[in-house]
Scaffold this motif. Structure first.
Motif, PDB file in Angstrom:
ATOM      1  N   TYR A 121       0.848  -1.191   0.086  1.00  0.00           N
ATOM      2  CA  TYR A 121       0.116   0.041  -0.130  1.00  0.00           C
ATOM      3  C   TYR A 121       0.670   1.244  -0.050  1.00  0.00           C
ATOM      4  N   TRP A 122       1.963   1.461   0.531  1.00  0.00           N
ATOM      5  CA  TRP A 122       2.754   2.491   0.620  1.00  0.00           C
ATOM      6  C   TRP A 122       3.532   2.308  -0.620  1.00  0.00           C
ATOM      7  N   GLU A 123       4.053   1.382  -0.997  1.00  0.00           N
ATOM      8  CA  GLU A 123       4.939   1.277  -2.175  1.00  0.00           C
ATOM      9  C   GLU A 123       4.082   1.180  -3.384  1.00  0.00           C
ATOM     10  N   ASP A 124       2.798   0.706  -3.357  1.00  0.00           N
ATOM     11  CA  ASP A 124       1.908   0.319  -4.363  1.00  0.00           C
ATOM     12  C   ASP A 124       2.468  -0.424  -5.148  1.00  0.00           C
ATOM     13  N   GLN A 125       3.104  -1.757  -4.626  1.00  0.00           N
ATOM     14  CA  GLN A 125       3.145  -2.837  -5.481  1.00  0.00           C
ATOM     15  C   GLN A 125       2.138  -3.975  -5.672  1.00  0.00           C
ATOM     16  N   THR A 126       2.470  -4.672  -6.603  1.00  0.00           N
ATOM     17  CA  THR A 126       1.429  -5.921  -6.922  1.00  0.00           C
ATOM     18  C   THR A 126       1.559  -6.860  -5.954  1.00  0.00           C
ATOM     19  N   VAL A 127       0.343  -7.518  -5.811  1.00  0.00           N
ATOM     20  CA  VAL A 127       0.501  -8.713  -4.853  1.00  0.00           C
ATOM     21  C   VAL A 127       1.358  -9.641  -5.418  1.00  0.00           C
ATOM     22  N   GLU A 128       1.658 -10.073  -6.583  1.00  0.00           N
ATOM     23  CA  GLU A 128       2.597 -10.705  -7.262  1.00  0.00           C
ATOM     24  C   GLU A 128       4.186 -10.355  -6.711  1.00  0.00           C
ATOM     25  N   SER A 129       4.398  -9.087  -6.995  1.00  0.00           N
ATOM     26  CA  SER A 129       5.778  -8.344  -6.587  1.00  0.00           C
ATOM     27  C   SER A 129       5.891  -8.697  -5.063  1.00  0.00           C
ATOM     28  N   VAL A 130       5.003  -8.387  -4.171  1.00  0.00           N
ATOM     29  CA  VAL A 130       5.270  -8.419  -2.868  1.00  0.00           C
ATOM     30  C   VAL A 130       5.368 -10.005  -2.645  1.00  0.00           C
ATOM     31  N   ALA A 131       4.643 -10.963  -2.982  1.00  0.00           N
ATOM     32  CA  ALA A 131       4.926 -12.398  -2.848  1.00  0.00           C
ATOM     33  C   ALA A 131       6.091 -12.740  -3.331  1.00  0.00           C
ATOM     34  N   ALA A 132       6.774 -12.316  -4.322  1.00  0.00           N
ATOM     35  CA  ALA A 132       8.051 -12.789  -4.907  1.00  0.00           C
ATOM     36  C   ALA A 132       9.247 -12.182  -4.119  1.00  0.00           C
ATOM     37  N   LEU A 134       8.941 -11.595  -0.740  1.00  0.00           N
ATOM     38  CA  LEU A 134       8.934 -12.300   0.521  1.00  0.00           C
ATOM     39  C   LEU A 134       8.744 -13.672   0.278  1.00  0.00           C
ATOM     40  N   ARG A 135       9.152 -14.184  -0.784  1.00  0.00           N
ATOM     41  CA  ARG A 135       9.023 -15.826  -1.022  1.00  0.00           C
ATOM     42  C   ARG A 135       8.198 -16.474  -0.448  1.00  0.00           C
ATOM     43  N   CYS A 136       6.712 -16.023  -0.880  1.00  0.00           N
ATOM     44  CA  CYS A 136       5.458 -16.502  -0.431  1.00  0.00           C
ATOM     45  C   CYS A 136       4.302 -16.579  -1.736  1.00  0.00           C
ATOM     46  N   ARG A 137       3.492 -17.185  -1.299  1.00  0.00           N
ATOM     47  CA  ARG A 137       2.329 -17.328  -2.427  1.00  0.00           C
ATOM     48  C   ARG A 137       1.625 -15.872  -2.339  1.00  0.00           C
ATOM     49  N   PRO A 138       0.966 -15.409  -3.638  1.00  0.00           N
ATOM     50  CA  PRO A 138       0.088 -14.445  -3.653  1.00  0.00           C
ATOM     51  C   PRO A 138      -1.037 -14.583  -2.676  1.00  0.00           C
ATOM     52  N   GLY A 139      -1.616 -15.665  -2.601  1.00  0.00           N
ATOM     53  CA  GLY A 139      -2.704 -15.759  -1.639  1.00  0.00           C
ATOM     54  C   GLY A 139      -2.390 -15.377  -0.146  1.00  0.00           C
ATOM     55  N   THR A 140      -1.120 -15.650   0.205  1.00  0.00           N
ATOM     56  CA  THR A 140      -0.662 -15.640   1.427  1.00  0.00           C
ATOM     57  C   THR A 140      -0.572 -13.883   1.632  1.00  0.00           C
ATOM     58  N   THR A 144      -2.972 -12.179   4.168  1.00  0.00           N
ATOM     59  CA  THR A 144      -2.228 -11.326   5.606  1.00  0.00           C
ATOM     60  C   THR A 144      -2.496  -9.883   5.423  1.00  0.00           C
ATOM     61  N   CYS A 145      -2.355  -9.361   4.285  1.00  0.00           N
ATOM     62  CA  CYS A 145      -2.769  -7.765   4.189  1.00  0.00           C
ATOM     63  C   CYS A 145      -4.339  -7.633   4.551  1.00  0.00           C
ATOM     64  N   SER A 146      -5.077  -8.399   4.329  1.00  0.00           N
ATOM     65  CA  SER A 146      -6.618  -8.347   4.712  1.00  0.00           C
ATOM     66  C   SER A 146      -6.650  -8.248   6.219  1.00  0.00           C
ATOM     67  N   ARG A 147      -5.930  -9.298   6.923  1.00  0.00           N
ATOM     68  CA  ARG A 147      -6.021  -9.323   8.237  1.00  0.00           C
ATOM     69  C   ARG A 147      -5.364  -8.094   9.056  1.00  0.00           C
ATOM     70  N   ALA A 148      -4.235  -7.761   8.243  1.00  0.00           N
ATOM     71  CA  ALA A 148      -3.481  -6.627   8.912  1.00  0.00           C
ATOM     72  C   ALA A 148      -4.219  -5.329   8.639  1.00  0.00           C
ATOM     73  N   LEU A 149      -5.145  -5.183   7.557  1.00  0.00           N
ATOM     74  CA  LEU A 149      -5.681  -4.035   7.496  1.00  0.00           C
ATOM     75  C   LEU A 149      -6.939  -3.869   8.437  1.00  0.00           C
ATOM     76  N   THR A 150      -7.590  -5.056   8.602  1.00  0.00           N
ATOM     77  CA  THR A 150      -8.498  -5.178   9.735  1.00  0.00           C
ATOM     78  C   THR A 150      -7.849  -4.760  11.074  1.00  0.00           C
ATOM     79  N   ARG A 151      -6.813  -5.478  11.486  1.00  0.00           N
ATOM     80  CA  ARG A 151      -6.261  -4.833  12.808  1.00  0.00           C
ATOM     81  C   ARG A 151      -5.806  -3.456  12.666  1.00  0.00           C
TER      82      ARG A 151
END
Length: 166
Positions: A121-132, A134-140, A144-151
């Motif tokens: 959200y700050w760097e305005d990167q795509t889900v795929e870019s963030v996943a790559a 942080l070495r995780c899946r786009p679904g993660t 994670t972002c959804s839960r973090a925003l709720t928090r």
């Protein structure tokens, strides 16, 4: 290292130091730690400059080094993190009370969730870019972002009104 390669690194470091610092500050919420994190990132880049300078996207490479350095530091400093109190943003911020509230709320998130929110959200990167990065899946990243925003909304409460206005 040959002088021309060293000069190439120095030019890159001068040009990108502030950008890396801003991301580091958003991740850790502390000016001194952000400076250390930026310096560590630049040191790692310098050590591997021949390989780094050949990257398709050098800025993405540098941000990845920064994020991974932050996450590594967080894992090794878990107990200290519980005692950490974020330092407020420096003078001159347009809305210092919103900035302070947001930094405090970001500090409440787990390190990896905080990194995902900052990149997404700050760097305005795509889900795929963030996943790559942080070495995780786009679904993660999405969950994670959804839960973090709720928090963040829970933490900010009424302050969230000010974050979304203007």
């Amino acid at each position: 290292m040959p002088p021309e390669i060293r000069l190439d690194f120095e030019a890159y470091a001068r040009a990108r130091q502030q950008q890396l610092y801003r991301i580091a500050y958003l991740l850790c919420g502390d000016t001194h730690r952000a400076q250390d994190l930026t310096q560590t990132t630049l040191t790692k880049l310098f050590q591997h400059w021949r390989r780094a300078s050949r990257a398709d996207n050098l800025d993405a490479y540098a941000k990845t080094v920064l994020i991974r350095t932050f996450l590594s530091e967080q894992r090794s400093r878990r107990r200290e993190r519980e005692l950490h109190t974020p330092i407020a943003a420096g003078p001159g911020a347009d809305q210092p009370e919103v900035r302070i509230a947001l930094l405090a709320a970001l500090a409440e998130l787990a390190p990896k969730a905080r990194a995902m929110v900052v990149l997404r959200y700050w760097e305005d990167q795509t889900v795929e870019s963030v996943a790559a990065q942080l070495r995780c899946r786009p679904g993660t990243v999405k969950s994670t972002c959804s839960r973090a925003l709720t928090r963040l909304r829970e933490i900010l409460g009424d302050a969230a009104i000010y974050v979304t206005e203007g």
